[in-house]
Scaffold this motif. Structure first.
Motif, PDB file in Angstrom:
ATOM      1  N   LEU A  44       0.813  -1.219   0.000  1.00 24.80           N
ATOM      2  CA  LEU A  44       0.000   0.000   0.000  1.00 24.80           C
ATOM      3  C   LEU A  44       0.848   1.272   0.000  1.00 24.80           C
ATOM      4  N   SER A  45       2.131   1.161   0.321  1.00 16.31           N
ATOM      5  CA  SER A  45       2.977   2.358   0.429  1.00 16.31           C
ATOM      6  C   SER A  45       3.199   3.034  -0.926  1.00 16.31           C
ATOM      7  N   GLU A  46       3.141   2.274  -2.002  1.00 19.29           N
ATOM      8  CA  GLU A  46       3.338   2.864  -3.339  1.00 19.29           C
ATOM      9  C   GLU A  46       2.155   2.553  -4.247  1.00 19.29           C
ATOM     10  N   ASN A  47       0.980   2.506  -3.665  1.00 15.11           N
ATOM     11  CA  ASN A  47      -0.215   2.124  -4.421  1.00 15.11           C
ATOM     12  C   ASN A  47      -1.062   3.372  -4.689  1.00 15.11           C
ATOM     13  N   ALA A  48      -0.944   3.912  -5.896  1.00 19.86           N
ATOM     14  CA  ALA A  48      -1.655   5.142  -6.267  1.00 19.86           C
ATOM     15  C   ALA A  48      -3.172   4.949  -6.244  1.00 19.86           C
ATOM     16  N   GLU A  49      -3.644   3.775  -6.664  1.00 19.01           N
ATOM     17  CA  GLU A  49      -5.085   3.515  -6.670  1.00 19.01           C
ATOM     18  C   GLU A  49      -5.650   3.551  -5.245  1.00 19.01           C
ATOM     19  N   TYR A  50      -4.880   2.985  -4.309  1.00 19.54           N
ATOM     20  CA  TYR A  50      -5.307   2.979  -2.914  1.00 19.54           C
ATOM     21  C   TYR A  50      -5.370   4.410  -2.376  1.00 19.54           C
ATOM     22  N   ASP A  51      -4.312   5.188  -2.640  1.00 18.09           N
ATOM     23  CA  ASP A  51      -4.281   6.579  -2.172  1.00 18.09           C
ATOM     24  C   ASP A  51      -5.436   7.389  -2.765  1.00 18.09           C
ATOM     25  N   ALA A  52      -5.699   7.212  -4.059  1.00 19.69           N
ATOM     26  CA  ALA A  52      -6.784   7.938  -4.723  1.00 19.69           C
ATOM     27  C   ALA A  52      -8.135   7.533  -4.132  1.00 19.69           C
ATOM     28  N   ALA A  53      -8.317   6.249  -3.895  1.00 21.32           N
ATOM     29  CA  ALA A  53      -9.578   5.766  -3.324  1.00 21.32           C
ATOM     30  C   ALA A  53      -9.776   6.299  -1.907  1.00 21.32           C
ATOM     31  N   LYS A  54      -8.721   6.328  -1.106  1.00 20.92           N
ATOM     32  CA  LYS A  54      -8.826   6.867   0.261  1.00 20.92           C
ATOM     33  C   LYS A  54      -9.146   8.372   0.225  1.00 20.92           C
ATOM     34  N   ASP A  55      -8.538   9.106  -0.728  1.00 18.01           N
ATOM     35  CA  ASP A  55      -8.847  10.535  -0.881  1.00 18.01           C
ATOM     36  C   ASP A  55     -10.317  10.724  -1.255  1.00 18.01           C
ATOM     37  N   GLU A  56     -10.788   9.901  -2.181  1.00 18.11           N
ATOM     38  CA  GLU A  56     -12.187   9.972  -2.605  1.00 18.11           C
ATOM     39  C   GLU A  56     -13.115   9.645  -1.433  1.00 18.11           C
ATOM     40  N   GLN A  57     -12.723   8.651  -0.634  1.00 17.20           N
ATOM     41  CA  GLN A  57     -13.522   8.288   0.534  1.00 17.20           C
ATOM     42  C   GLN A  57     -13.604   9.462   1.517  1.00 17.20           C
ATOM     43  N   ARG A  58     -12.472  10.133   1.732  1.00 17.27           N
ATOM     44  CA  ARG A  58     -12.440  11.301   2.621  1.00 17.27           C
ATOM     45  C   ARG A  58     -13.384  12.397   2.102  1.00 17.27           C
ATOM     46  N   ASP A  59     -13.359  12.633   0.784  1.00 12.07           N
ATOM     47  CA  ASP A  59     -14.233  13.654   0.187  1.00 12.07           C
ATOM     48  C   ASP A  59     -15.709  13.296   0.359  1.00 12.07           C
ATOM     49  N   ILE A  60     -16.047  12.031   0.143  1.00  6.24           N
ATOM     50  CA  ILE A  60     -17.435  11.569   0.291  1.00  6.24           C
ATOM     51  C   ILE A  60     -17.891  11.743   1.733  1.00  6.24           C
ATOM     52  N   GLU A  61     -17.057  11.330   2.678  1.00  7.15           N
ATOM     53  CA  GLU A  61     -17.432  11.444   4.093  1.00  7.15           C
ATOM     54  C   GLU A  61     -17.573  12.908   4.515  1.00  7.15           C
ATOM     55  N   ALA A  62     -16.716  13.773   3.990  1.00  4.41           N
ATOM     56  CA  ALA A  62     -16.807  15.209   4.308  1.00  4.41           C
ATOM     57  C   ALA A  62     -18.107  15.795   3.761  1.00  4.41           C
ATOM     58  N   ARG A  63     -18.477  15.394   2.541  1.00  2.01           N
ATOM     59  CA  ARG A  63     -19.717  15.895   1.938  1.00  2.01           C
ATOM     60  C   ARG A  63     -20.934  15.364   2.698  1.00  2.01           C
ATOM     61  N   ILE A  64     -20.897  14.118   3.128  1.00  2.00           N
ATOM     62  CA  ILE A  64     -21.988  13.553   3.934  1.00  2.00           C
ATOM     63  C   ILE A  64     -22.153  14.370   5.213  1.00  2.00           C
TER      64      ILE A  64
END
Length: 160
Positions: A44-64
């Motif tokens: 996970l340390s060099e996984n761009a898809e994971y980082d992007a998904a976690k960022d998207e999750q943060r944005d969704i939770e903030a909007r909720i």
């Protein structure tokens, strides 16, 4: 200190409730799946898809959280309660810019619904504040950055 009331039209309330439902039911499930798939790729340390998904999750939770806060303090203006003799939230207003001779139409809404692209102006904006309470035929002065702009109220009507 009392929290600020979020004034919403019924249409705005429904839109926020629908968005909240979509975020909680559809988008949360989709992002959880993306995170699961990214985790399965290993490191996970060099996984761009994971980082992007976690960022998207943060944005969704903030909007909720943002929508839940708006709805918690919502004050809904119902169409049947709107007085069309004077400008109030929920009205569609047609005005004439006296300097340029241009007609403009706006829907007056609460600040959380405002959208210049949809011609929805906030009751807290300079023009919204100036128009609240005005009647057809009245000229209102709007304090704008370039000086005072005068609008003559041509009509007040229901949206739709």
């Amino acid at each position: 200190m009392a929290e600020k009331k979020n004034i919403l039209t019924y249409e705005g309330l429904k839109k926020l409730e629908d968005e909240l439902q979509d975020l909680k039911v559809v988008q949360r499930r989709e992002i959880a799946q993306k995170i699961k798939e990214a985790r399965e790729q290993g490191d996970l340390s060099e996984n761009a898809e994971y980082d992007a998904a976690k960022d998207e999750q943060r944005d969704i939770e903030a909007r909720i959280e943002e929508i839940e806060q708006i709805l918690k303090n919502a004050e809904v203006v119902l169409d049947e309660e709107i007085d069309f003799d004077k400008i109030s939230i929920g009205c569609v207003v047609r005005v004439l810019d006296l300097e340029y001779g241009e007609e403009k139409e706006f829907k007056l809404v609460g600040s959380s619904e405002a959208s210049s692209l949809q011609k929805k102006i906030s009751n807290e904006s300079p023009i919204g504040r100036a128009l609240i309470g005005a009647e057809v035929g009245e000229v209102v002065d709007v304090e704008a950055p370039m000086g005072v702009v005068q609008y003559k109220v041509l009509s007040i009507h229901r949206a739709g």
